[in-house]
Design a protein around this motif. Structure first.
Motif, PDB file in Angstrom:
ATOM      1  N   CYS A  13     -27.221  41.719  15.682  1.00 14.82           N
ATOM      2  CA  CYS A  13     -27.451  40.316  16.043  1.00 14.82           C
ATOM      3  C   CYS A  13     -28.184  39.587  14.921  1.00 14.82           C
ATOM      4  O   CYS A  13     -27.821  38.456  14.552  1.00 14.82           O
ATOM      5  CB  CYS A  13     -28.247  40.227  17.340  1.00 14.82           C
ATOM      6  N   TYR A  14     -29.194  40.235  14.344  1.00 16.50           N
ATOM      7  CA  TYR A  14     -29.947  39.614  13.258  1.00 16.50           C
ATOM      8  C   TYR A  14     -29.104  39.535  11.986  1.00 16.50           C
ATOM      9  O   TYR A  14     -29.206  38.561  11.225  1.00 16.50           O
ATOM     10  CB  TYR A  14     -31.231  40.403  12.990  1.00 16.50           C
ATOM     11  N   GLY A  63     -32.792  31.559   9.559  1.00 15.88           N
ATOM     12  CA  GLY A  63     -34.015  32.174   9.056  1.00 15.88           C
ATOM     13  C   GLY A  63     -34.717  32.973  10.143  1.00 15.88           C
ATOM     14  O   GLY A  63     -34.220  33.117  11.267  1.00 15.88           O
ATOM     15  N   LYS A  64     -35.892  33.490   9.821  1.00 13.17           N
ATOM     16  CA  LYS A  64     -36.621  34.326  10.760  1.00 13.17           C
ATOM     17  C   LYS A  64     -37.095  33.542  11.979  1.00 13.17           C
ATOM     18  O   LYS A  64     -37.061  34.046  13.104  1.00 13.17           O
ATOM     19  CB  LYS A  64     -37.812  34.982  10.054  1.00 13.17           C
ATOM     20  N   VAL A  65     -37.530  32.303  11.752  1.00 14.14           N
ATOM     21  CA  VAL A  65     -38.016  31.498  12.877  1.00 14.14           C
ATOM     22  C   VAL A  65     -36.877  31.182  13.843  1.00 14.14           C
ATOM     23  O   VAL A  65     -37.005  31.325  15.069  1.00 14.14           O
ATOM     24  CB  VAL A  65     -38.663  30.198  12.370  1.00 14.14           C
ATOM     25  N   ARG A  66     -35.741  30.776  13.298  1.00 14.95           N
ATOM     26  CA  ARG A  66     -34.592  30.460  14.139  1.00 14.95           C
ATOM     27  C   ARG A  66     -34.077  31.708  14.852  1.00 14.95           C
ATOM     28  O   ARG A  66     -33.704  31.658  16.035  1.00 14.95           O
ATOM     29  CB  ARG A  66     -33.492  29.853  13.282  1.00 14.95           C
ATOM     30  N   ILE A 121     -32.537  34.513  19.178  1.00 14.33           N
ATOM     31  CA  ILE A 121     -32.095  35.889  19.422  1.00 14.33           C
ATOM     32  C   ILE A 121     -33.181  36.703  20.118  1.00 14.33           C
ATOM     33  O   ILE A 121     -32.966  37.249  21.208  1.00 14.33           O
ATOM     34  CB  ILE A 121     -31.682  36.574  18.102  1.00 14.33           C
ATOM     35  N   THR A 122     -34.355  36.772  19.498  1.00 14.56           N
ATOM     36  CA  THR A 122     -35.406  37.639  20.017  1.00 14.56           C
ATOM     37  C   THR A 122     -35.870  37.216  21.403  1.00 14.56           C
ATOM     38  O   THR A 122     -35.881  38.021  22.342  1.00 14.56           O
ATOM     39  CB  THR A 122     -36.594  37.671  19.051  1.00 14.56           C
ATOM     40  N   LEU A 123     -36.268  35.968  21.541  1.00 12.07           N
ATOM     41  CA  LEU A 123     -36.788  35.516  22.833  1.00 12.07           C
ATOM     42  C   LEU A 123     -35.747  35.589  23.957  1.00 12.07           C
ATOM     43  O   LEU A 123     -36.061  36.088  25.047  1.00 12.07           O
ATOM     44  CB  LEU A 123     -37.339  34.094  22.711  1.00 12.07           C
TER      45      LEU A 123
END
Length: 310
Positions: free
Chosen positions: A199-200, A209-212, A217-219
């Motif tokens: 996914c990443y 980027g990491k924030v997006r 994705i993460t949340l």
């Protein structure tokens, strides 16, 4: 005729086998079932009965009907103050604790050398949890001669009695609750391990980027774990007792007089067991309502992997 008799006999044998297996199943769970009935169901039933009585542990229970509940809701100002303090504690400590635990879980999920050692060191304080020793230590840290004031004095900043002032006493308990992040952090870390790296990788190819990636994705993929942790922490925070009892004794001016502490005082200090039972059942209903509200709102922000699949 013989065919019918054979079929009936076979059905009888099959039913006997089912009954035997059912009996074996109940036999296996008998220790737990007996413990559940004697240690959970029976005490809860007694508590519900006592909540409608005037019972002091020293005299037989006297049935008074709804009198305890009427006094709690209409003439007990301490009940209102303890409820306010508890809701304020829950509303501040739970979000901060979950945010801090998630932040540490994200850090500990990085692939760095010696990460197993760092995880052990960071989780180690949680092994002692909300013990009496930690509460006493916290009292020394935030006391008038505590470490916090010594540090502020080094910076030429005037310290104060953080535990003895109404405007800061509850904050010290919130900080202690946030510090006890271990179990939530481990659960978050376990959830992060389940998120596919593909996914990443796909997101990075699309230029995210990491924030997006974190918010898209993460949340979302971690939202069931967040719900699980949220429910556990809310239920636990409503029952917070040890910290308030050891550190602040409910003061100053009832600023930290938590609901569980008020219930304890009624039951074991004033021996008003019937009144305390009514308070306990009210707390159970409050926790149930808050938990139900969390689950009802979770439909809008919790996402499961199998959603949209037949």
């Amino acid at each position: 005729m013989n065919t019918q008799k054979n079929a009936a006999a076979a059905a009888g044998r099959r039913n006997r086998r089912i009954r035997d297996k059912s009996f074996e199943g109940y036999l296996y769970i008998a220790p737990w079932l007996i413990g559940f009935l004697l240690l959970t169901v029976w005490p809860m039933g007694q508590s519900l009965y006592f909540s409608f009585t005037d019972y002091s542990l020293l005299q037989p229970a006297n049935w008074v009907g709804w009198q305890n509940y009427d006094k709690i809701f209409n003439r007990d100002s301490t009940f209102v103050n303890s409820l306010k303090a508890t809701f304020l504690f829950v509303a501040t400590s739970v979000p901060l604790k979950l945010a801090f635990a998630l932040l540490l879980a994200l850090v500990l999920n990085m692939k760095l050398k010696g990460m197993h050692f760092y995880r052990t060191v960071i989780y180690f304080p949680s092994l002692i949890g909300a013990s009496v020793a930690v509460a006493i230590l916290w009292n020394n840290i935030f006391g008038i001669d505590g470490i916090v004031n010594h540090f502020l004095q080094y910076l030429n900043i005037a310290g104060k009695n953080w535990i003895g002032l109404p405007e800061t006493a509850l904050g010290t308990l919130v900080v202690l609750a946030v510090w006890q992040f271990g179990s939530s952090m481990v659960i978050f870390l376990s959830g992060l391990k389940q998120i596919p790296t593909e996914c990443y990788e796909a997101a990075s190819v699309d230029g995210a980027g990491k924030v997006r990636s974190f918010f898209q994705i993460t949340l979302p993929l971690l939202s069931p774990i967040i719900l699980f942790n949220l429910v556990l922490q809310v239920i636990g925070s409503f029952q917070m007792f040890t910290q308030a009892f050891i550190i602040t004794k409910g003061g100053p001016v009832e600023a930290t007089y938590m609901y569980a502490l008020y219930l304890f005082d009624k039951a074991f200090t004033r021996f008003e067991m019937g009144y305390a039972s009514a308070l306990a059942w009210i707390l159970l209903v409050i926790i149930g309502i808050v938990t139900a509200l969390i689950f009802s709102t979770s439909r809008t922000w919790v996402h499961y992997e199998n959603e949209g699949r037949d």
